[in-house]
Motif scaffolding. Sequence first.
Motif, PDB file in Angstrom:
ATOM      1  N   UNK A  92      -7.104  13.127 128.419  1.00 37.37           N
ATOM      2  CA  UNK A  92      -7.346  12.632 129.786  1.00 37.37           C
ATOM      3  C   UNK A  92      -6.939  13.653 130.838  1.00 37.37           C
ATOM      4  N   UNK A  93      -6.087  14.608 130.458  1.00 37.75           N
ATOM      5  CA  UNK A  93      -5.670  15.680 131.369  1.00 37.75           C
ATOM      6  C   UNK A  93      -6.340  17.012 131.019  1.00 37.75           C
ATOM      7  N   UNK A  94      -7.297  16.978 130.117  1.00 42.73           N
ATOM      8  CA  UNK A  94      -7.997  18.205 129.745  1.00 42.73           C
ATOM      9  C   UNK A  94      -7.187  19.125 128.854  1.00 42.73           C
ATOM     10  N   UNK A  95      -6.115  18.607 128.240  1.00 40.06           N
ATOM     11  CA  UNK A  95      -5.270  19.411 127.349  1.00 40.06           C
ATOM     12  C   UNK A  95      -5.779  19.313 125.915  1.00 40.06           C
ATOM     13  N   UNK A  96      -5.510  20.334 125.125  1.00 42.40           N
ATOM     14  CA  UNK A  96      -5.829  20.299 123.702  1.00 42.40           C
ATOM     15  C   UNK A  96      -4.734  19.539 122.958  1.00 42.40           C
TER      16      UNK A  96
ATOM     17  N   UNK B   8       0.455  17.148 132.711  1.00 48.38           N
ATOM     18  CA  UNK B   8      -0.173  17.410 134.011  1.00 48.38           C
ATOM     19  C   UNK B   8      -1.427  18.253 133.817  1.00 48.38           C
ATOM     20  N   UNK B   9      -2.059  18.590 134.917  1.00 49.05           N
ATOM     21  CA  UNK B   9      -3.250  19.443 134.884  1.00 49.05           C
ATOM     22  C   UNK B   9      -2.897  20.872 134.470  1.00 49.05           C
ATOM     23  N   UNK B  10      -1.591  21.179 134.373  1.00 48.64           N
ATOM     24  CA  UNK B  10      -1.143  22.508 133.959  1.00 48.64           C
ATOM     25  C   UNK B  10      -0.941  22.601 132.439  1.00 48.64           C
ATOM     26  N   UNK B  11      -1.037  21.466 131.759  1.00 45.60           N
ATOM     27  CA  UNK B  11      -0.711  21.416 130.332  1.00 45.60           C
ATOM     28  C   UNK B  11      -1.843  21.999 129.489  1.00 45.60           C
ATOM     29  N   UNK B  12      -1.519  23.046 128.740  1.00 45.17           N
ATOM     30  CA  UNK B  12      -2.515  23.657 127.846  1.00 45.17           C
ATOM     31  C   UNK B  12      -2.722  22.794 126.615  1.00 45.17           C
ATOM     32  N   UNK B  13      -1.620  22.291 126.050  1.00 42.03           N
ATOM     33  CA  UNK B  13      -1.745  21.458 124.853  1.00 42.03           C
ATOM     34  C   UNK B  13      -0.518  20.590 124.663  1.00 42.03           C
ATOM     35  N   UNK B  14      -0.731  19.517 123.948  1.00 35.89           N
ATOM     36  CA  UNK B  14       0.359  18.687 123.431  1.00 35.89           C
ATOM     37  C   UNK B  14       0.457  19.003 121.945  1.00 35.89           C
ATOM     38  N   UNK B  15       1.628  19.446 121.523  1.00 38.48           N
ATOM     39  CA  UNK B  15       1.849  19.833 120.123  1.00 38.48           C
ATOM     40  C   UNK B  15       2.786  18.822 119.468  1.00 38.48           C
ATOM     41  N   UNK B  16       2.378  18.288 118.323  1.00 37.35           N
ATOM     42  CA  UNK B  16       3.272  17.397 117.570  1.00 37.35           C
ATOM     43  C   UNK B  16       3.278  17.800 116.099  1.00 37.35           C
ATOM     44  N   UNK B  17       4.273  17.288 115.378  1.00 37.76           N
ATOM     45  CA  UNK B  17       4.332  17.443 113.927  1.00 37.76           C
ATOM     46  C   UNK B  17       4.219  16.054 113.309  1.00 37.76           C
TER      47      UNK B  17
ATOM     48  N   UNK C 282      -8.223  28.824 125.598  1.00 38.27           N
ATOM     49  CA  UNK C 282      -9.364  27.931 125.824  1.00 38.27           C
ATOM     50  C   UNK C 282      -9.390  27.401 127.258  1.00 38.27           C
ATOM     51  N   UNK C 283      -8.219  26.953 127.751  1.00 38.60           N
ATOM     52  CA  UNK C 283      -8.229  26.336 129.089  1.00 38.60           C
ATOM     53  C   UNK C 283      -7.459  27.124 130.150  1.00 38.60           C
ATOM     54  N   UNK C 284      -6.840  28.238 129.751  1.00 39.95           N
ATOM     55  CA  UNK C 284      -6.163  29.107 130.720  1.00 39.95           C
ATOM     56  C   UNK C 284      -4.850  28.574 131.251  1.00 39.95           C
ATOM     57  N   UNK C 285      -4.364  27.478 130.699  1.00 41.07           N
ATOM     58  CA  UNK C 285      -3.131  26.874 131.206  1.00 41.07           C
ATOM     59  C   UNK C 285      -1.899  27.441 130.493  1.00 41.07           C
ATOM     60  N   UNK C 286      -0.756  27.311 131.145  1.00 35.44           N
ATOM     61  CA  UNK C 286       0.451  27.962 130.617  1.00 35.44           C
ATOM     62  C   UNK C 286       1.616  26.993 130.421  1.00 35.44           C
TER      63      UNK C 286
ATOM     64  N   UNK D 159       6.131  33.359 125.058  1.00 30.80           N
ATOM     65  CA  UNK D 159       7.155  33.533 126.089  1.00 30.80           C
ATOM     66  C   UNK D 159       6.594  33.472 127.508  1.00 30.80           C
ATOM     67  N   UNK D 160       5.274  33.568 127.650  1.00 35.52           N
ATOM     68  CA  UNK D 160       4.646  33.501 128.969  1.00 35.52           C
ATOM     69  C   UNK D 160       4.352  32.052 129.370  1.00 35.52           C
ATOM     70  N   UNK D 161       4.650  31.106 128.463  1.00 34.53           N
ATOM     71  CA  UNK D 161       4.328  29.713 128.719  1.00 34.53           C
ATOM     72  C   UNK D 161       5.587  28.906 129.044  1.00 34.53           C
ATOM     73  N   UNK D 162       5.416  27.851 129.803  1.00 36.27           N
ATOM     74  CA  UNK D 162       6.508  26.936 130.101  1.00 36.27           C
ATOM     75  C   UNK D 162       6.541  25.847 129.026  1.00 36.27           C
ATOM     76  N   UNK D 163       7.712  25.662 128.441  1.00 35.18           N
ATOM     77  CA  UNK D 163       7.856  24.689 127.357  1.00 35.18           C
ATOM     78  C   UNK D 163       8.580  23.446 127.876  1.00 35.18           C
TER      79      UNK D 163
END
Length: 473
Positions: A240-244, A210-219, A159-163, A184-188
């Motif tokens: 606020x950072x455009x992340x999902x 940051x502006x590089x964040x694709x998403x914040x994942x929680x359980x 969706x946002x092209x971030x990694x 595996x292509x993403x930074x965790x």
Amino acid sequence: MEKRDNVVYPYIPNSVSKIKEEMLKEIGVEKVEELYQSIPKHLRVKGKLNIPGPILSEIELKHHVEGIINQNKSCDEYVNFLGAGCYNHYVPAVCDEINGRSEFLTAYCGDTYSDHGKCQAIFEYTSLIGELLEMDVVGLATYDGGQAANTSIRMAHRINGRKEVLIPEIIDKDIVNQIKEYCDFMEIKKIKANKATGQLDLDDLKDKISEKTACVYIENPNFLGCIEEQGEKISEIAHSYGAEFVVSVDPISLGVLETPAVYGGDIICGELQALGIHMGYGSGLGGIIASKDEEKYIMNFPNHFYSLYENEKGEFGFSRSLNQRTSYHSREEAVEFLGTNVGLWAITAAVYLSLLGPQGMYEVGRNILYKSNYAKKVLGEIKGVEILYQESKSFKEFVVNFDRTGKTVEEINRQLLKEKIFGGYDLSKDFTDLGQSALYCVTETTRKEDIENLAKAVERILLSKDSKGGKNE
């Protein structure tokens, strides 16, 4: 078991020598070994495998297999306090009755193809899950909750092209390993947990997003059973950072907890097993993926959609929709490889949700809340035992620490087996900072007397002599 050469196996097709020779001749191969030439020689086993010969008698084979199976101890024989991802919930008889019907039952994925009755059944599943989650778009159940979580993260990337993905520090290690492989292509990056509550440390989240964040994942609840009460704040920070904002949820909790849709979840995922599906030695799992009704989400689902259609005559039917997204239609050009779906468990979950309804889900959730909090109280009264994350509300699971008892979780669990009790999940290897702690699980199937018997058994174990002949103080 006697070893025999040139055996014709009654339970392995095409094991007759003449048939094998004809098959090899048909494809222009003289020996079976030629088919394995692509495998490097150093990876091949030389000689014959050291395994027993075949049991050719069906009745002897049945006795042999039953002898192996009977070594297992099930939750019908032992009282269970073990969860950590697979749970002993009650399965209403009607769930087994319907998913055992010949038009639904299958050894594989239970997909629909041109089966319009099954299309309708899975449409009902997506409708019911959508109502439970208060989400508009629901895909067919994925292989398991882990795959659903990973696909949700990859959807955010598309969706946002971030990694970059931010995940909580308190998370199932198996899920972490899956994310490392599947994404595996993403930074965790891991977000710290509040030591008192087990919930996300918002300051650490603000430092790392940051502006590089694709998403914040929680359980929610998290792996240790803590209910995340800061969902709305986490959503605000992510957006606020455009992340999902991706939330993995235990669906059985939604009778008493708000759905992530209420506090800003963009993509909701989770594991279906709690909804009328038996524990099955690794089977009986299915993943939920749901989202808002927006094109950017809809077109990034890799799994099938099932929709209600009306033709020009006003007749209604059910079918797949927007297939061009999937690898079934577009192959390598699809948004993501589809993989195995689990239609049978989707239908089972639909039966469960239909049977219970909103009031039934509330009653099950309330039952679990009461019983798990009672278990925390009873175990917390044992000398030397401490319940962690007391400042946080918990659902179904909670952490019990034994550091002050002088006993390890492994020792305690071994002794509990003698009492016909499955103890809590040992956290000492995956969560070393928690010391000798175990994750205990209580569901609606757990009785009050089961909890009290557990407490008495733990007290006896802690007062017993240890392996060195001493006594725990």
